[in-house]
Design a protein around this motif. Structure first.
Motif, short mmCIF file in Angstrom:
data_model
loop_
_atom_site.label_atom_id
_atom_site.label_comp_id
_atom_site.label_asym_id
_atom_site.label_seq_id
_atom_site.Cartn_x
_atom_site.Cartn_y
_atom_site.Cartn_z
N THR A 181 11.05 47.72 -51.34
CA THR A 181 9.78 48.42 -51.56
C THR A 181 9.89 49.54 -52.60
OG1 THR A 181 10.29 49.82 -49.64
CG2 THR A 181 8.87 47.91 -49.26
N GLY A 182 10.97 49.54 -53.39
CA GLY A 182 11.08 50.54 -54.44
C GLY A 182 11.57 51.89 -53.99
N MET A 183 12.40 51.92 -52.94
CA MET A 183 13.02 53.15 -52.43
C MET A 183 11.99 54.21 -52.04
SD MET A 183 16.00 51.93 -52.61
CE MET A 183 17.06 53.27 -52.09
N PRO A 184 11.16 53.94 -51.04
CA PRO A 184 10.18 54.93 -50.58
C PRO A 184 10.85 56.09 -49.86
CG PRO A 184 10.24 53.09 -49.08
CD PRO A 184 11.13 52.72 -50.22
N SER A 185 10.12 57.16 -49.67
CA SER A 185 10.63 58.29 -48.90
C SER A 185 10.69 57.92 -47.43
CB SER A 185 9.73 59.52 -49.08
OG SER A 185 9.72 59.95 -50.42
N ILE A 186 11.59 58.56 -46.70
CA ILE A 186 11.74 58.30 -45.27
C ILE A 186 11.75 59.64 -44.53
CG2 ILE A 186 13.03 56.16 -45.63
CD1 ILE A 186 15.60 57.72 -45.10
N VAL A 187 11.82 59.58 -43.22
CA VAL A 187 11.96 60.78 -42.39
C VAL A 187 13.42 60.86 -41.96
CG1 VAL A 187 11.24 61.96 -40.28
CG2 VAL A 187 9.58 60.61 -41.58
N SER A 188 14.03 62.02 -42.18
CA SER A 188 15.46 62.16 -41.89
C SER A 188 15.77 63.53 -41.32
CB SER A 188 16.28 61.95 -43.17
OG SER A 188 17.66 62.18 -42.95
N PRO B 138 28.57 63.98 -47.22
CA PRO B 138 29.10 63.62 -48.54
C PRO B 138 28.62 62.24 -48.99
CG PRO B 138 30.83 64.55 -47.15
CD PRO B 138 29.64 64.35 -46.27
N VAL B 139 28.32 62.11 -50.26
CA VAL B 139 27.89 60.87 -50.90
C VAL B 139 26.52 60.42 -50.36
CG1 VAL B 139 28.43 58.46 -51.46
CG2 VAL B 139 30.28 60.15 -51.27
N PHE B 140 26.44 60.09 -49.06
CA PHE B 140 25.17 59.63 -48.50
C PHE B 140 24.08 60.71 -48.61
CE2 PHE B 140 28.08 56.71 -46.31
CZ PHE B 140 27.43 55.51 -46.53
N GLY B 141 24.47 61.96 -48.44
CA GLY B 141 23.50 63.06 -48.52
C GLY B 141 22.83 63.13 -49.88
N THR B 142 23.60 62.94 -50.93
CA THR B 142 23.04 62.98 -52.29
C THR B 142 22.10 61.81 -52.52
OG1 THR B 142 25.07 64.05 -53.09
CG2 THR B 142 23.63 63.04 -54.73
N ILE B 143 22.51 60.62 -52.07
CA ILE B 143 21.65 59.44 -52.21
C ILE B 143 20.36 59.64 -51.42
CG2 ILE B 143 21.46 56.97 -51.74
CD1 ILE B 143 24.52 56.81 -52.08
N LEU B 144 20.48 60.16 -50.21
CA LEU B 144 19.31 60.40 -49.37
C LEU B 144 18.38 61.43 -49.99
CD1 LEU B 144 17.92 59.80 -46.67
CD2 LEU B 144 19.32 61.60 -45.64
N ARG B 145 18.95 62.46 -50.58
CA ARG B 145 18.14 63.51 -51.20
C ARG B 145 17.30 62.96 -52.36
NH1 ARG B 145 22.01 66.58 -52.20
NH2 ARG B 145 22.11 67.59 -50.15
N SER B 146 17.82 61.96 -53.06
CA SER B 146 17.07 61.39 -54.18
C SER B 146 15.82 60.64 -53.71
CB SER B 146 17.96 60.44 -54.98
OG SER B 146 18.26 59.27 -54.23
N LEU B 147 15.79 60.27 -52.43
CA LEU B 147 14.61 59.61 -51.87
C LEU B 147 13.55 60.61 -51.46
CD1 LEU B 147 16.27 56.88 -49.60
CD2 LEU B 147 15.59 56.71 -52.00
N GLN B 148 13.88 61.89 -51.55
CA GLN B 148 12.97 62.97 -51.18
C GLN B 148 12.39 62.76 -49.78
OE1 GLN B 148 10.43 63.17 -54.95
NE2 GLN B 148 11.22 65.25 -54.77
N PRO B 149 13.26 62.77 -48.79
CA PRO B 149 12.81 62.50 -47.42
C PRO B 149 12.01 63.66 -46.84
CG PRO B 149 15.10 63.19 -47.40
CD PRO B 149 14.71 63.05 -48.85
N VAL B 150 11.23 63.36 -45.82
CA VAL B 150 10.60 64.40 -45.00
C VAL B 150 11.66 64.84 -44.00
CG1 VAL B 150 8.78 64.92 -43.34
CG2 VAL B 150 8.30 63.42 -45.27
N SER C 135 19.43 66.02 -60.70
CA SER C 135 20.05 67.17 -61.36
C SER C 135 19.00 68.02 -62.06
CB SER C 135 21.09 66.68 -62.38
OG SER C 135 20.45 65.93 -63.39
N CYS C 136 19.17 69.33 -61.94
CA CYS C 136 18.27 70.29 -62.61
C CYS C 136 16.80 70.06 -62.25
CB CYS C 136 18.45 70.24 -64.12
SG CYS C 136 20.14 70.55 -64.68
N GLN C 137 16.56 69.49 -61.07
CA GLN C 137 15.18 69.25 -60.64
C GLN C 137 14.65 70.50 -59.94
OE1 GLN C 137 12.85 67.23 -61.01
NE2 GLN C 137 11.47 67.43 -59.26
N PRO C 138 13.64 71.17 -60.49
CA PRO C 138 13.09 72.38 -59.85
C PRO C 138 12.33 72.02 -58.58
CG PRO C 138 11.74 71.75 -61.73
CD PRO C 138 12.93 70.85 -61.74
N GLY C 139 12.44 72.91 -57.59
CA GLY C 139 11.69 72.71 -56.34
C GLY C 139 12.08 71.45 -55.62
N THR C 140 13.39 71.16 -55.55
CA THR C 140 13.86 69.95 -54.90
C THR C 140 13.35 69.88 -53.47
OG1 THR C 140 15.87 69.97 -56.23
CG2 THR C 140 15.89 68.62 -54.24
#
Length: 541
Positions: A141-148, A156-168, A72-77
């Motif tokens: 491994t501490g929720m690393p970023s993935i390629v998606s 819905p729901v999964f998209g928000t969780i996935l976004r928090s991992l900051q995927p490529v 939330s309120c994260q600039p440059g997501t």
């Protein structure tokens, strides 16, 4: 003094580099439940399934809430890394919730080895990739970023969780998506700790764990240390393998949650630090890491890749067995310099030839019918040049190799022009049906052969004569004939050489059954030896 006719060219021993793959199809899983397993699954599911679905739904909502707060309120997501409490929240809260979800689903996770730190290995490479349940590595491994894919972020729901991992993010609409993805992976891997570690499945698609297929280069181009991660599912009943042909996503989820427990073993191998040689060659880097993992898993490696999946699906759409499309695309494309689109076009032609046969293979009868020629010794020899394993049929892989090694190199402008001049006996710039028949009959050693149907197919403008453009267009569309033409040219030259060597005029009998063309292709007294025969192309390949 009689001169014996030159022997026909026989197939040469096959190159081992084009030997059939060890694992014929790593993209299918035909496992099915027996009657006892089905009954046990239903009885267990009556109690376990509803309880687990309720628990997982609750955990998913908690994970969604945590991910929403962290982003939330994260600039440059997506462009700037999460820092401070946001990253810690993802690494701890989401990691714990993910572990809890796997526990609720009945997974017993066994971990071997030590997880490398961000500075030790910016990238994890995991294999074999066989299931969506492989995501357990994220929790470990501490929720690393993935390629998606980009569209996954809008789920819905999964998209928000996935976004928090900051995927490529990979976008199908972006023509430069692959290049941009590699560039972003490299940027993050070289950020010196600013971005979290990355988890990459270098196979790029799911397999049945029977081998390790080709590793894509994305994880190895950054030239940074990687930690190999192995996955095993040592269960009597396999309810997790998700391949292109087999159980669906929904079926696997339900069957797995109906089991009392499902075992997963995750092994972290020592970090692989690239040598200078590997840094300069990502393919070598990827292959060595893959071999290390294959040795630890005691699995073979093959040159299959995602492109084989696409060909397999295309084969199914063409009513061929899906296995017919598997050619080990990595090996074939590299050694023969082939593009996927070109191989896909050849699959259409192969399907048209093999449509009358069973099993998606071409027999000698289908081969002769496609070429509109009778079965003869010469045609059998050409067929044997395609039939690399000598089983009496040509599969799609053999067809692609045969066209590339035997026919396409011979089907050059120079060879087509030479063949045209061979047919054009009176050198008037056109080929009559009699001239065409004379050479075809001689090449196939069938003096009574009727070639009118084949001639009419080449004669596009129906003038009764073939122009060079008509001949060329047909030759380019049917490269299989090139090998017949060039072999015949070599045979003539060999015979002429034998006559000259013995100072003998060609006897009338031979000139009637195998006419020696006295034109620009094989002039009187020529001692040249062609370099375009299918035999010599096999030697060069």
């Amino acid at each position: 003094m009689a001169v014996a006719m030159a022997p026909r060219v026989l197939p040469l021993p096959r190159q081992q580099s084009f030997s059939p793959p060890i694992v014929l199809n790593p993209f299918v899983h035909s496992g099915s439940l027996g009657i006892g397993d089905k009954l046990r699954t239903v009885l267990q599911g009556i109690i376990l399934l509803p309880l687990r679905l309720i628990s997982i739904t609750f955990l998913l909502l908690l994970a969604w809430l945590s991910a929403s707060i962290a982003t939330s309120c994260q600039p440059g997501t997506g462009f700037l890394p999460l820092e401070g409490w946001r990253r810690r929240m993802v690494q701890t809260t989401l990691s714990s919730l993910t572990r809890a979800a796997y526990f609720v689903m009945g997974f017993q996770v066994k971990v071997k080895g030590k997880v490398a730190s961000l500075l030790e290995a910016p990238i994890f490479v995991a294999a074999p990739h066989s299931s969506f349940f492989d995501g357990i590595i994220c929790a470990l491994t501490g929720m690393p970023s993935i390629v998606s894919r980009a569209e996954n972020l809008s789920t819905p729901v999964f998209g928000t969780i996935l976004r928090s991992l900051q995927p490529v993010v990979v976008s199908r609409q972006d023509h430069d998506s692959r290049k941009n993805t590699v560039a972003e992976i490299t940027r993050r891997a070289l950020s010196r700790g600013q971005w979290p570690q990355m988890l990459i499945f270098p196979e790029g698609t799911c397999t049945n764990r029977s081998c390790l297929i080709t590793f894509k280069q994305g994880a190895f181009i950054p030239r940074v240390p990687v930690q190999p991660v192995l996955l095993r599912y040592p269960n009597r009943l396999d309810t997790v393998t998700w391949t292109w042909q087999g159980y669906s996503f929904k079926e696997l989820c339900i069957m797995t949650m109906c089991q009392i427990f499902t075992r997963i073993e995750v092994e972290f191998l020592p970090v692989h630090v690239p040598t200078e040689e590997e840094k300069s060659d990502p393919i070598l880097f990827a292959n060595r890491v893959r071999q290390t993992m294959a040795n630890a898993l005691n699995l073979p490696v093959t040159d299959h890749t995602f492109e084989d999946c696409r060909l397999m699906i295309s084969a199914g759409q063409l009513t061929l067995p899906m296995e017919a499309g598997l050619v080990e695309f990595t090996k074939i494309s590299k050694k023969l310099n082939l593009k996927w689109n070109h191989v896909r076009e050849q699959l259409d032609t192969f399907a048209a030839i093999a449509s009358a046969s069973k099993g998606g293979r071409i027999g000698i009868e289908e081969f002769a019918e496609y070429l509109k020629l009778p079965i003869s010794d010469v045609l059998k020899e050409l067929f044997l040049l395609f039939d690399r394993n000598g089983d009496g049929t040509i599969d799609f892989r053999e067809y692609v190799i045969g066209l590339s090694i035997l026919c396409n190199p011979a089907n050059t402008e120079e060879t087509i022009r030479m063949a045209f001049e061979l047919f054009d006996m009176d050198e008037d710039g056109t080929i009559t049906e009699d001239e065409f028949a004379s050479i075809i009959q001689s090449a196939l050693r069938l003096p009574e052969l009727d070639v009118s149907v084949l001639f009419k197919e080449i004669d596009a403008d129906k003038t009764g004569k073939l122009s060079y453009e008509e001949f060329k267009n047909f030759a380019l569309k049917h490269p299989e004939y090139a090998s017949l033409f060039t072999t015949y040219i070599d045979l003539q030259r060999h015979q002429l050489g034998m006559f000259e060597e013995h100072s003998i005029e060609p006897p009338a009998l031979i000139s009637e059954t195998t006419p020696l063309a006295r034109n620009k292709v094989c002039p009187e007294g020529s001692e040249d030896s062609s370099t375009t025969s299918d035999k010599r192309m096999t030697e060069k390949s």
